[in-house]
Design an enzyme around this catalytic site. Structure first.
Site, PDB file in Angstrom:
ATOM      1  N   PRO A   2      46.853  26.650  17.880  1.00 39.96           N
ATOM      2  CA  PRO A   2      46.541  26.663  19.019  1.00 39.96           C
ATOM      3  C   PRO A   2      46.866  27.978  19.555  1.00 39.96           C
ATOM      4  CG  PRO A   2      47.822  24.612  18.781  1.00 39.96           C
ATOM      5  CD  PRO A   2      48.054  25.461  17.504  1.00 39.96           C
ATOM      6  N   GLU A   3      45.497  28.585  20.122  1.00 37.22           N
ATOM      7  CA  GLU A   3      45.900  29.623  20.871  1.00 37.22           C
ATOM      8  C   GLU A   3      46.237  29.457  22.375  1.00 37.22           C
ATOM      9  OE1 GLU A   3      42.811  32.418  19.658  1.00 37.22           O
ATOM     10  OE2 GLU A   3      42.451  31.377  17.954  1.00 37.22           O
ATOM     11  N   HIS A 105      54.871  12.866  10.128  1.00 39.77           N
ATOM     12  CA  HIS A 105      55.055  14.116  10.529  1.00 39.77           C
ATOM     13  C   HIS A 105      55.283  14.192  12.079  1.00 39.77           C
ATOM     14  CE1 HIS A 105      53.506  15.581   6.656  1.00 39.77           C
ATOM     15  NE2 HIS A 105      52.275  15.096   6.980  1.00 39.77           N
ATOM     16  N   ARG A 124      52.197  20.776   9.040  1.00 40.91           N
ATOM     17  CA  ARG A 124      52.602  22.136   8.385  1.00 40.91           C
ATOM     18  C   ARG A 124      53.982  22.520   8.794  1.00 40.91           C
ATOM     19  NH1 ARG A 124      47.795  25.952   8.185  1.00 40.91           N
ATOM     20  NH2 ARG A 124      49.011  27.295   6.757  1.00 40.91           N
ATOM     21  N   LYS A 167      45.953  54.278  18.522  1.00 41.10           N
ATOM     22  CA  LYS A 167      46.273  53.456  17.431  1.00 41.10           C
ATOM     23  C   LYS A 167      45.069  53.840  16.388  1.00 41.10           C
ATOM     24  CE  LYS A 167      49.323  49.919  19.373  1.00 41.10           C
ATOM     25  NZ  LYS A 167      50.191  50.645  18.716  1.00 41.10           N
TER      26      LYS A 167
END
Length: 294
Positions: A2-3, A105, A124, A167
């Site tokens: 999730p962001e 899980h 995961r 950059k």
DNA sequence: AAGAACTCCTGTTGGC
DNA sequence: TGCCAACAGGAGTTCT
């Protein structure tokens, strides 16, 4: 994982269930997630009251009575589910490990004094939890190098130009770099770059003028980063494979994706005749339109 | 020193 | 249907 919008949505879901409640029972079903749990993790949590639940970048940060902070990261597949509560029923599986299916899980369960059970599930195991003294949180390795919050007031074209000046890294990589801006992930970077009409391959440094000031592109990008994140938070995040809210419902921002996971579809920019393409940058998928993103 | 590659782990998906 | 490769929203560590 999730962001930022997904983590913020989870935070909002957990807050009413957790804040003000005491951790009466803490079940930890394995010694580690991505990293080992700290020594005495469950014992150190038990009896503490959650005083506040905040978010920094993609981390959930629970302030506990006694001066420690519980830091939680959802990794890619981490999910919190709230059950029970005043007048509610704790889901039967919460404290009794279920043998099969997804419940294998369920790695951590918090039993709270208000009757809520909060289950952390992570297939995961890229997520993790740790305990840090509140006073040293800012100096903790996980937090020390974090960049600015993209929804904070600081983010504008000038700041972006300052971060990116000099950059050579492509914009895609620079935006994913949590040391510069903290909270963006693959999805929202792709979406923001498309909205800004900027190529993911373009060198980040090109958003600064020779004098280090913001170009028009830098201003545009700063605006759309904020815009896409705000829209996503309002939509409850994006649910693809693994993400769900704390009540099991799904976010719906994925329906508004312009390019993410839309390889081969026509570019949604009005008047653009391009097609959404996919390319791999530093091992992960970038979705973009080669015609209107320059 | 910056940038890219590799790594952790398991589940799902798409092609044959 | 089965099998297998590719892929998945992250990020710390290690390489070049």
């Amino acid at each position: 994982m999730p962001e930022l919008p997904e983590v913020e949505t989870v935070r909002r879901g957990l807050e009413p269930a957790m804040v003000g409640a005491r951790l009466e029972r803490v079940v930890v079903r394995r010694p580690d997630l991505r990293f080992p749990f700290p020594p005495g993790f469950a014992e150190r949590l038990t009896g503490r009251t959650v005083e506040a639940l905040g978010r920094r970048a993609k981390y959930l940060v629970a302030d506990l009575s006694g001066g420690d902070v519980l830091v939680m990261h959802l990794g890619m597949t981490g999910r919190f589910t709230v059950s029970g509560g005043p007048g509610g029923t704790v889901s039967p599986g919460a404290f009794h490990h279920q043998a099969g299916g997804d419940a294998v899980h369920d790695h951590v369960v918090f039993g709270l004094s208000n009757g809520h059970a909060i289950t952390y599930n992570d297939a995961r195991r890229f997520g993790f939890m740790t305990l840090v003294p509140r006073a040293t949180l800012a100096e903790h390795p996980l937090f020390k190098g974090l960049g600015i919050e993209p929804l904070g007031n600081a983010l504008d074209g000038a700041l972006l130009a300052g971060l990116f000046a000099g950059k050579a890294a492509p914009l895609k990589a620079a935006l994913l770099d949590q040391r510069l801006i903290a909270g963006l992930g693959n999805i929202y970077v792709c979406e923001a770059l498309h909205r800004a009409g900027l190529s993911p391959k373009r060198a980040a440094g090109t958003l600064a003028t020779k004098a280090g000031g913001p170009t028009a592109a830098a201003r545009r990008l700063a605006t759309v980063i904020r815009e896409v994140l705000e829209e996503a938070v309002a939509a409850g995040g994006s649910s693809l494979r693994d993400y769900a809210h704390t009540d099991g419902s799904l976010g719906y921002f994925q329906h508004t994706f312009r390019v993410y996971d839309r390889e081969g579809e026509p570019c949604p920019t009005p008047g653009c005749k391009g097609v959404v393409r996919r390319l791999v940058q530093s091992g992960r998928s970038t979705f973009f339109c080669g015609v209107c993103q320059r």
